[in-house]
Design a protein around this motif. Structure first.
Motif, short mmCIF file in Angstrom:
data_model
loop_
_atom_site.label_atom_id
_atom_site.label_comp_id
_atom_site.label_asym_id
_atom_site.label_seq_id
_atom_site.Cartn_x
_atom_site.Cartn_y
_atom_site.Cartn_z
N UNK A 175 -73.18 -110.16 -1.63
CA UNK A 175 -73.52 -111.51 -1.20
C UNK A 175 -75.02 -111.73 -1.16
N UNK A 176 -75.72 -111.17 -2.15
CA UNK A 176 -77.17 -111.31 -2.22
C UNK A 176 -77.57 -112.75 -2.54
N UNK A 177 -78.75 -113.15 -2.10
CA UNK A 177 -79.25 -114.50 -2.33
C UNK A 177 -80.20 -114.52 -3.53
N UNK A 178 -80.12 -115.58 -4.31
CA UNK A 178 -81.00 -115.73 -5.47
C UNK A 178 -82.46 -115.73 -5.02
N UNK A 179 -83.28 -114.96 -5.74
CA UNK A 179 -84.69 -114.87 -5.41
C UNK A 179 -85.03 -113.75 -4.45
N UNK A 180 -84.01 -113.15 -3.84
CA UNK A 180 -84.25 -112.01 -2.93
C UNK A 180 -84.40 -110.74 -3.76
N UNK A 181 -84.62 -109.61 -3.08
CA UNK A 181 -84.80 -108.33 -3.77
C UNK A 181 -83.95 -107.25 -3.09
N UNK A 182 -83.61 -106.23 -3.86
CA UNK A 182 -82.91 -105.07 -3.32
C UNK A 182 -83.55 -103.81 -3.89
N UNK A 183 -83.77 -102.81 -3.03
CA UNK A 183 -84.37 -101.55 -3.45
C UNK A 183 -83.41 -100.79 -4.38
N UNK A 184 -83.98 -100.01 -5.28
CA UNK A 184 -83.18 -99.23 -6.21
C UNK A 184 -82.21 -98.32 -5.47
N UNK A 185 -82.68 -97.63 -4.42
CA UNK A 185 -81.79 -96.72 -3.70
C UNK A 185 -80.64 -97.48 -3.05
N UNK A 186 -80.91 -98.64 -2.48
CA UNK A 186 -79.84 -99.45 -1.90
C UNK A 186 -78.88 -99.93 -2.98
N UNK A 187 -79.40 -100.22 -4.15
CA UNK A 187 -78.55 -100.62 -5.27
C UNK A 187 -77.59 -99.49 -5.65
N UNK A 188 -78.10 -98.25 -5.65
CA UNK A 188 -77.26 -97.09 -5.96
C UNK A 188 -76.13 -96.98 -4.94
N UNK A 189 -76.48 -97.05 -3.66
CA UNK A 189 -75.47 -96.97 -2.60
C UNK A 189 -74.44 -98.10 -2.73
N UNK A 190 -74.92 -99.31 -3.05
CA UNK A 190 -74.02 -100.46 -3.15
C UNK A 190 -73.02 -100.28 -4.29
N UNK A 191 -73.46 -99.68 -5.39
CA UNK A 191 -72.57 -99.46 -6.53
C UNK A 191 -71.58 -98.33 -6.25
N UNK A 192 -72.03 -97.30 -5.56
CA UNK A 192 -71.17 -96.14 -5.27
C UNK A 192 -70.11 -96.48 -4.22
N UNK A 193 -70.49 -97.18 -3.16
CA UNK A 193 -69.56 -97.43 -2.06
C UNK A 193 -68.85 -98.77 -2.20
N UNK A 194 -69.58 -99.85 -2.14
CA UNK A 194 -69.01 -101.20 -2.17
C UNK A 194 -68.56 -101.62 -3.57
N UNK A 195 -69.08 -100.94 -4.59
CA UNK A 195 -68.81 -101.30 -5.99
C UNK A 195 -69.17 -102.76 -6.23
#
Length: 395
Positions: free
Chosen positions: A106-126
């Motif tokens: 549920x990220x907002x347009x124009x916001x940012x996400x760290x690479x490490x958080x992106x990895x966790x998001x793909x592994x857990x939440x998919x």
């Protein structure tokens, strides 16, 4: 007459075209229908030697669903290795990413996400929105990134795989095989051991919310430390796993499971068979050890229930409240013996009146007798009893 003849010919031609159109629609419908049913495939290989230990429809092309994110992560790990990004690099969220259907952060347009958080998001939440963010960051557009994914997949030996997006969301041309996904799982473990550890994550917290890993089998199957689940209606329930046991590592793949539970049960079964085929003595010793462990645990539970099936009764009262107060008072007066025990009020009909017995339960026999001796010295009524059954009553 000429006009009538032409009209008849026109009508006949129109009917013919209508029939052909209907036939074409029916044909397309059959094709769509045939593609909508998930195809079963499974594969197990020895990660160290590449030896195939189990194979059913291993080269049948299926929809990978969120197993696609394994390749997205492979590309991200490669970018980290090549120092194109770091774990703290912030990736921009586009409007397109926010439009992706669940599962998502549920990220907002124009916001940012760290690479490490992106990895966790793909592994857990998919998270599908995060997959698009990664794809756009590494490829410029998700479409260009998908082409890079396909090209890289070919280079590491995934001969029958095509990617069309970074998430695994439905696309008829996004196809892979059980063999190819096993190859990818093995490459992730071998090439990037320092990043592979992320696949072991069972829970991840982000902005006040905690997300659990969809791979529930990881908690139940000894030695499993990843990798990824996947599901869309057309694919069924997919899973790629990596398991280390007795000095051996196996990569397992299941496509087209009917349910998540049935897929997990089947995966455990083919992995067990793989280990048995690879090292029968190790697997036999493992099963014996596991059985002994289960028996020991069962004995400990039974022993604990037997040993704590005692209690003390400290009076009978005309209200529940009075009985509960006295039971709690008994615990406070004999804390050395009753701390950790639980209070229980037991009603008893005495003629037309109802009385309530105040009890403290869930202690060992020796502690119950010692507690009663201590309470009686304080002129507090007390009687030891053994509870029926082995269940400890609640407060």
């Amino acid at each position: 007459m000429m006009i009538t003849s032409k009209n008849k010919a026109h009508t006949s031609a129109k009917k013919c075209l209508t029939k052909l159109g209907l036939l074409a629609l029916l044909t397309v419908g059959v094709l769509l229908s045939s593609h909508s049913h998930a195809k079963y495939a499974s594969f197990v290989m020895d990660a160290d030697t590449g030896r195939v230990l189990h194979s059913v429809n291993a080269d049948t092309r299926n929809y990978p669903a969120s197993l696609t994110k394994m390749m997205t992560l492979f590309m991200l790990f490669e970018a980290l290795e090549q120092k194109k990004v770091t774990l703290n690099t912030k990736l921009r969220v586009s409007r397109k990413a926010t439009w992706q259907p669940p599962s998502r952060l549920g990220l907002k347009a124009g916001s940012h996400i760290r690479v490490e958080d992106a990895i966790y998001a793909l592994v857990t939440k998919s998270a599908n929105d995060v997959a698009t963010v990664v794809g756009e960051a590494l490829g410029g557009t998700e479409w260009e990134f998908a082409k890079l994914m396909t090209k890289r997949a070919r280079q590491i030996g995934m001969k029958s795989t095509n990617f069309r997006n970074a998430s695994g969301l439905p696309n008829r041309r996004q196809l892979s095989t059980a063999r190819d996904m096993a190859t990818l799982g093995n490459e992730l473990w071998k090439r990037y051991p320092q990043y592979y550890k992320y696949f072991k994550t069972t829970k991840w917290s982000y902005k006040g919310r905690t997300y659990g890993n969809h791979n529930k089998l990881m908690k139940k199957y000894d030695g499993m430390d990843g990798i990824k689940t996947g599901y869309i209606r057309a694919s069924g329930f997919n899973l790629v796993t990596s398991v280390k046991r007795g000095g051996h590592r196996l990569i397992g793949v299941v496509f087209g499971g009917k349910t998540a539970n049935r897929r997990n049960t089947h995966m455990a079964k083919i992995l067990d068979k793989g280990f048995t085929k690879l090292d029968p003595k190790m697997m036999a010793a493992y099963k014996q050890k596991k059985k002994a462990k289960q028996q020991k645990r069962a004995y400990e539970i039974a022993s604990k229930r037997r040993s704590t099936a005692w209690g003390v009764q400290v009076g009978a009262f005309n209200t529940i409240k009075k009985a509960r107060v006295q039971a709690k008072a008994a615990i406070k007066r004999a804390p050395s013996y009753l701390t950790g025990a639980k209070t229980k009020v037991v009603p008893l009909k005495n003629g037309s009146k109802k009385v309530y017995r105040a009890r403290v339960v869930g202690v060992e026999k020796r502690e119950a007798y010692r507690a009663c001796r201590a309470l009686k010295k304080m002129r507090h009524p007390c009687m030891v009893f053994r509870a029926k059954g082995t269940q400890v009553a609640s407060r």
